[in-house]
Design an enzyme around this catalytic site. Structure first.
Site, short mmCIF file in Angstrom:
data_model
loop_
_atom_site.label_atom_id
_atom_site.label_comp_id
_atom_site.label_asym_id
_atom_site.label_seq_id
_atom_site.Cartn_x
_atom_site.Cartn_y
_atom_site.Cartn_z
CB CYS A 111 -0.90 -0.13 1.14
SG CYS A 111 -2.15 -1.23 1.12
CG HIS A 248 -3.19 3.51 2.08
ND1 HIS A 248 -3.67 3.31 0.64
CD2 HIS A 248 -3.44 2.36 2.92
CE1 HIS A 248 -3.83 1.76 0.92
NE2 HIS A 248 -4.01 1.33 2.08
CG ASN A 278 -6.60 -0.72 1.45
OD1 ASN A 278 -5.97 -0.33 0.50
ND2 ASN A 278 -6.31 -1.19 2.61
#
Ligand code: COA
Length: 321
Positions: A111, A248, A278
């Site tokens: 990520c 993020h 996500n």
């Protein structure tokens, strides 16, 4: 000298899956998912590949920048969910864009991947090796997720975002930090194919995302603000000097926790995870593109970008838009 983002683009798969849709797959509820994560829906591939999504995002970023593919010197794709080990997604994207002058390769920092790729481009351009880069975060995580595990399948989504960057004399990226802690890799992992050859036959692990959600949560809320403080100190700035924190998009409660630790108004933290979940390395560039296209990024604004994830990996950069 630094690098500046000149154009942005993003693409999501067509199919949108709501929390209510997920209640047909696992024992969960829209209320539980929204309360614990802030997520309401996510896009899931019904055939779009990482490369398809990346190519489309790149085409939009190039159009936004007013550039053609042959002007790209460096093409970096951050991904942890490529369809194949070789060739890289970046080489496939290069071929489809006909970015014939680019050198292309993938980078996996989960990520934090987009941020690590942006920093890599910065370093190459700062060193005078290249003048321009296309940086992409692209994921089809839906193939890595165990759709019977309610602890993880509710979190993730598919998509791609891209930015075109060029060398600039003023503004652009002012500073960055990036960190890794491989000793804590077990808290968020996904196995690949097992070793099987004429000399070894290692029992296969299920090749799905496995996560200790509480550990990941605690890591994010502790390390991300520390990384942001570090990069702000490096550039002689304070959180108050920042107009927008583009983080993020993993969990709204994580974003709230970070805002609280930095003592900043939550309004400075734009969010789209309610609609997209996500998307790992795609999260930051997709959000940046949404903000850009909505006219929310004004020239001269100071932004912090910060990503974190499996590895463990985390990092942040400060830039002038
Ligand atoms: N629906 C309903 N109940 C669920 C559920 C779901 N989708 N997932 C888990 N539960 C249950 C658990 O089984 C547990 O039940 P029990 O108390 O009977 O054992 C209960 O809810 C609490 O589970 P827990 O895992 O402690 O919840 P949590 O508050 O920690 O929230 C996460 C779980 C995953 C939402 C949260 O830990 C998180 O977001 N962590 C960060 C994950 C992340 O962002 N990863 C990617 C980083 S890049």
């Amino acid at each position: 000298m630094s690098i500046k983002i000149i154009g942005t683009g993003s693409t999501l798969p067509e199919k949108c899956v709501t929390n209510n849709d997920l209640t047909k797959l696992v024992e969960t509820s829209d209320e539980w998912i929204r309360e614990r994560t802030g997520i309401g829906s996510r896009h899931v591939s019904t055939g779009e590949t990482v490369t398809d999504l990346a190519v489309s995002a790149c085409e939009k970023a190039l159009a936004d920048a007013g550039k053609s593919a042959d002007q790209v010197d460096l093409l970096l794709v951050a991904t942890c969910s490529p369809e194949c080990g070789i060739p890289s997604v970046a080489c496939q994207v290069q071929s489809r864009l006909v970015a014939s002058n680019a050198v292309a390769f993938d980078l996996n920092a989960a990520c934090a991947g987009f941020l690590f790729a942006l920093n890599t481009a910065w370093a190459y351009i700062e060193a005078g090796v290249y003048r321009s880069a296309l940086i992409v975060g692209a994921e089809v995580l839906s193939k890595l997720v165990d759709w019977t595990d309610r602890g993880t399948c509710i979190l993730f989504g598919d998509g791609a975002g891209a930015v075109y960057v060029e060398k600039c004399e003023q503004g652009g990226i002012l500073g960055f930090v990036q960190h890794s802690d491989g000793s804590r890799g077990e808290v968020l992992k996904c196995d690949s194919r097992a070793l099987k050859n004429p000399y070894a036959d290692v029992p296969a692990q299920a090749p799905y995302v496995q996560m200790d959600g509480r550990e990941v949560f605690a890591f994010a809320v502790r390390q991300v603000p520390a990384g942001i403080q570090e990069v702000l100190e490096q550039t002689g700035m304070a959180p108050e000097d920042i107009d927008m924190f583009v983080l993020h998009q993993a969990n709204y409660r994580i974003i709230e926790g970070i805002a609280k630790r930095l003592k900043q108004d939550i309004a400075k933290f734009p969010v789209n995870l309610n609609k997209v979940g996500n998307m790992s390395s795609a999260a930051i560039p997709v959000l940046l593109d949404e903000l850009n296209r909505a006219g929310r990024l004004q020239k001269g604004m100071k932004l912090v970008l910060s990503g974190f994830g499996a590895g463990l990996t985390w990092g942040a950069c400060v830039l002038t838009w």
